[in-house]
Design a protein around this motif. Structure first.
Motif, mmCIF file in Angstrom:
data_model
loop_
_atom_site.group_PDB
_atom_site.id
_atom_site.type_symbol
_atom_site.label_atom_id
_atom_site.label_comp_id
_atom_site.label_asym_id
_atom_site.label_seq_id
_atom_site.Cartn_x
_atom_site.Cartn_y
_atom_site.Cartn_z
ATOM 1 N N ILE A 310 0.706 -1.354 -0.139
ATOM 2 C CA ILE A 310 0.002 -0.145 -0.052
ATOM 3 C C ILE A 310 1.049 1.258 -0.019
ATOM 4 O O ILE A 310 0.592 2.306 -0.695
ATOM 5 N N VAL A 311 1.876 1.315 0.780
ATOM 6 C CA VAL A 311 2.788 2.303 0.854
ATOM 7 C C VAL A 311 3.404 2.422 -0.665
ATOM 8 O O VAL A 311 3.720 3.567 -1.167
ATOM 9 N N THR A 312 3.929 1.569 -1.087
ATOM 10 C CA THR A 312 4.379 1.524 -2.649
ATOM 11 C C THR A 312 3.454 2.260 -3.475
ATOM 12 O O THR A 312 3.617 3.186 -4.284
ATOM 13 N N ILE A 313 2.062 1.932 -3.352
ATOM 14 C CA ILE A 313 1.055 2.419 -4.375
ATOM 15 C C ILE A 313 0.979 4.160 -4.033
ATOM 16 O O ILE A 313 1.044 4.824 -4.857
ATOM 17 N N ILE A 314 1.268 4.465 -2.687
ATOM 18 C CA ILE A 314 1.108 5.796 -2.447
ATOM 19 C C ILE A 314 2.200 6.460 -3.043
ATOM 20 O O ILE A 314 1.865 7.596 -3.549
ATOM 21 N N ARG A 315 3.389 5.999 -2.809
ATOM 22 C CA ARG A 315 4.674 6.589 -3.293
ATOM 23 C C ARG A 315 4.634 6.678 -4.865
ATOM 24 O O ARG A 315 4.964 7.832 -5.537
ATOM 25 N N ARG A 316 3.952 5.730 -5.420
ATOM 26 C CA ARG A 316 3.722 5.957 -7.094
ATOM 27 C C ARG A 316 2.985 6.922 -7.473
ATOM 28 O O ARG A 316 3.082 7.622 -8.470
ATOM 29 N N LEU A 317 1.860 7.005 -6.610
ATOM 30 C CA LEU A 317 0.868 8.012 -7.145
ATOM 31 C C LEU A 317 1.508 9.719 -6.635
ATOM 32 O O LEU A 317 0.999 10.317 -7.627
ATOM 33 N N GLN A 318 2.327 9.419 -5.831
ATOM 34 C CA GLN A 318 2.831 10.620 -5.478
ATOM 35 C C GLN A 318 3.780 11.004 -6.451
ATOM 36 O O GLN A 318 3.872 12.296 -6.988
ATOM 37 N N ASP A 319 4.714 10.179 -6.924
ATOM 38 C CA ASP A 319 5.435 10.547 -8.031
ATOM 39 C C ASP A 319 4.980 10.702 -9.531
ATOM 40 O O ASP A 319 5.082 11.753 -10.132
ATOM 41 N N ALA A 320 3.645 10.327 -9.699
ATOM 42 C CA ALA A 320 2.956 10.470 -10.741
ATOM 43 C C ALA A 320 2.241 11.757 -10.713
ATOM 44 O O ALA A 320 1.447 12.346 -11.773
ATOM 45 N N GLY A 321 1.981 12.448 -9.363
ATOM 46 C CA GLY A 321 1.448 13.647 -9.266
ATOM 47 C C GLY A 321 -0.116 13.461 -8.910
ATOM 48 O O GLY A 321 -0.620 14.775 -8.919
ATOM 49 N N GLU A 322 -0.452 12.342 -8.773
ATOM 50 C CA GLU A 322 -1.883 12.159 -8.586
ATOM 51 C C GLU A 322 -2.380 12.473 -7.141
ATOM 52 O O GLU A 322 -3.579 12.881 -6.797
ATOM 53 N N ILE A 323 -1.328 12.423 -6.305
ATOM 54 C CA ILE A 323 -1.436 12.833 -4.749
ATOM 55 C C ILE A 323 -0.228 13.508 -4.280
ATOM 56 O O ILE A 323 0.691 13.432 -4.957
ATOM 57 N N ILE A 324 -0.393 14.302 -3.412
ATOM 58 C CA ILE A 324 0.732 15.094 -2.634
ATOM 59 C C ILE A 324 0.728 14.694 -1.411
ATOM 60 O O ILE A 324 -0.222 14.833 -0.324
ATOM 61 N N VAL A 325 1.832 14.203 -0.809
ATOM 62 C CA VAL A 325 2.373 13.982 0.289
ATOM 63 C C VAL A 325 3.075 14.951 1.072
ATOM 64 O O VAL A 325 4.125 15.346 0.701
ATOM 65 N N SER A 326 2.558 15.516 2.064
ATOM 66 C CA SER A 326 3.343 17.014 2.565
ATOM 67 C C SER A 326 4.529 16.102 3.399
ATOM 68 O O SER A 326 4.538 15.135 4.016
ATOM 69 N N ARG A 327 5.342 17.223 3.343
ATOM 70 C CA ARG A 327 6.727 16.914 4.306
ATOM 71 C C ARG A 327 6.910 18.013 5.381
ATOM 72 O O ARG A 327 7.232 19.033 5.139
ATOM 73 N N GLY A 328 6.404 17.880 6.474
ATOM 74 C CA GLY A 328 6.616 18.740 7.530
ATOM 75 C C GLY A 328 5.624 18.364 8.779
ATOM 76 O O GLY A 328 5.377 17.430 9.252
ATOM 77 N N SER A 329 5.036 19.546 9.197
ATOM 78 C CA SER A 329 4.142 19.631 10.233
ATOM 79 C C SER A 329 2.959 18.921 9.795
ATOM 80 O O SER A 329 2.497 18.783 8.993
ATOM 81 N N GLU A 330 2.237 18.159 11.063
ATOM 82 C CA GLU A 330 0.986 17.363 10.710
ATOM 83 C C GLU A 330 -0.269 18.418 10.352
ATOM 84 O O GLU A 330 -1.048 17.789 9.700
ATOM 85 N N ASP A 331 -0.266 19.585 10.418
ATOM 86 C CA ASP A 331 -1.192 20.262 10.156
ATOM 87 C C ASP A 331 -1.195 20.882 8.555
ATOM 88 O O ASP A 331 -2.050 21.568 8.319
ATOM 89 N N GLU A 332 -0.141 20.422 7.958
ATOM 90 C CA GLU A 332 0.091 20.735 6.447
ATOM 91 C C GLU A 332 -1.051 19.910 5.698
ATOM 92 O O GLU A 332 -1.265 18.638 5.885
ATOM 93 N N VAL A 333 -1.753 20.379 4.575
ATOM 94 C CA VAL A 333 -2.703 19.908 3.996
ATOM 95 C C VAL A 333 -2.166 18.786 2.693
ATOM 96 O O VAL A 333 -1.558 19.380 2.010
ATOM 97 N N ILE A 334 -2.831 17.845 2.546
ATOM 98 C CA ILE A 334 -2.777 16.796 1.623
ATOM 99 C C ILE A 334 -3.758 16.912 0.506
ATOM 100 O O ILE A 334 -4.904 16.677 0.923
ATOM 101 N N VAL A 335 -3.422 17.012 -0.538
ATOM 102 C CA VAL A 335 -4.620 17.246 -1.559
ATOM 103 C C VAL A 335 -4.275 15.995 -2.797
ATOM 104 O O VAL A 335 -3.238 15.572 -2.934
#
Length: 335
Positions: A310-335
């Motif tokens: 599942i994590v691999t899928i998330i990273r793949r979707l992130q690399d493809a620009g389909e989801i954005i995973v924030s790097r930082g504080s917990e209150d940053e928004v992921i879209v």
């Protein structure tokens, strides 16, 4: 077919055809299986190459070989000076820029071609600092395979040293190379080489299996919790699903097999379980919960493998620009 319009792989295929079977076979002996497979496919796709294109590709290859030799002998400035005298400033600059963008003069080339098990035999009895230096130069997947097979105590020590590594003198790098492979020639690097660091260990742990990732971070946290916090901020782990945006979770769930999801949730945190169940249909919720109930005991290793998928899928979707995973504080928004 024009040489400038061809990709690097296509040019390599044309070059091998031009060199003939005997020379091409000798080159294949120095390539990895996946490289041979790709080149074989590219060669089969080559239909007709005019003599002008073939000569241009051979000439480009010859010039890059010369430039590579000059760089090895005296560094980039020396190579540029010699090439400028031979072929002119503009063409020399083009070749040098092309080479320096993908320069094959990184240390430990011979190690990168080795089997991970062979490499493990190479380094397992070495000092953690030596192992850290070598793994910093390697492909993250290969480094992860080696790291996973080291004793947990040494894993922790190596990870800590990679994460805190900054600049390594060329003399030390060359000495390690000499010990590991006497045939490796001098890299001719004049300045200090930057390797390791937080991003290096993040790449390695991202490529590691879930068990290795968890054990390393837990053990390292005892020694340096601030360092682990910094590493975690830069990487995505299964527990971080709870921090994803609802739309991102829904997109991820479209890619996940129900069987993998059922196993992965067996040992999930309440926060992760809640985030996942809240973003699926009531019918699917009931089905997953029923499957979990009747599944019975599951090996931890199987759970970790399912979570890693599942994590691999998330990273793949992130690399493809389909989801954005924030790097930082917990209150940053992921879209």
């Amino acid at each position: 077919m024009v040489a400038m319009e061809l990709s690097g792989k296509e040019k390599a295929a044309v070059l091998l055809i031009a060199l003939g079977k005997e020379h091409s076979a000798k080159i294949f002996k120095h390539l990895r299986d996946d490289e041979i497979e790709q080149l074989t496919l590219d060669i089969t796709n080559v239909r007709r190459v005019d003599s002008e294109t073939k000569e241009a590709i051979i000439g480009e290859f010859y010039e890059q070989c010369l430039a590579q030799n000059y760089i090895s002998e005296g560094g980039i400035d020396y190579a540029r000076e010699v090439l400028e005298r031979a072929i002119g400033a503009d063409k020399a600059l083009t070749i040098i820029n092309r080479l320096t963008s993908s320069l094959q003069v990184r240390p430990f080339d011979f190690v990168r071609r080795a089997d991970p098990n062979q490499l493990l035999n190479f380094v397992q009895n070495e000092h953690p600092q030596t192992i850290a230096l070598i793994l910093s130069y390697l492909d993250p997947v290969m480094s992860a395979n080696v790291l996973a097979k080291l004793p947990i105590e040494k894993q922790t020590e190596v990870v800590a040293r990679i994460a805190t590594m900054d600049r390594t003198s060329p003399e030390y790098v060359h000495e390690i190379e000499r010990v590991l492979d006497k045939k490796l020639s001098s890299m001719g690097i004049e300045d200090f080489t930057v390797v390791g660091g937080i991003q290096s260990i993040v790449d390695i742990l991202n490529a590691a299996d879930r068990g290795t990732e968890r054990h390393v971070l837990e053990a390292l946290e005892v020694k340096d919790s601030e360092l682990v916090d910094e590493i975690r901020r830069k990487m995505f782990v299964f527990e971080d699903i709870a921090k994803l945006d609802r739309r991102a979770v829904q997109r991820v769930l479209k890619e996940v097999e129900n069987a993998d999801l059922t196993v992965a949730l067996k040992n999930a945190t309440p926060e992760v379980s809640r985030m996942i169940f809240e973003n699926m249909s009531k019918r699917l919720q009931d089905m997953i919960r029923e499957d979990m109930e009747f599944m019975g005991p599951v090996r931890v290793r199987d759970v970790e493998e399912a979570q890693q998928k599942i994590v691999t899928i998330i990273r793949r979707l992130q690399d493809a620009g389909e989801i954005i995973v924030s790097r930082g504080s917990e209150d940053e928004v992921i879209v």
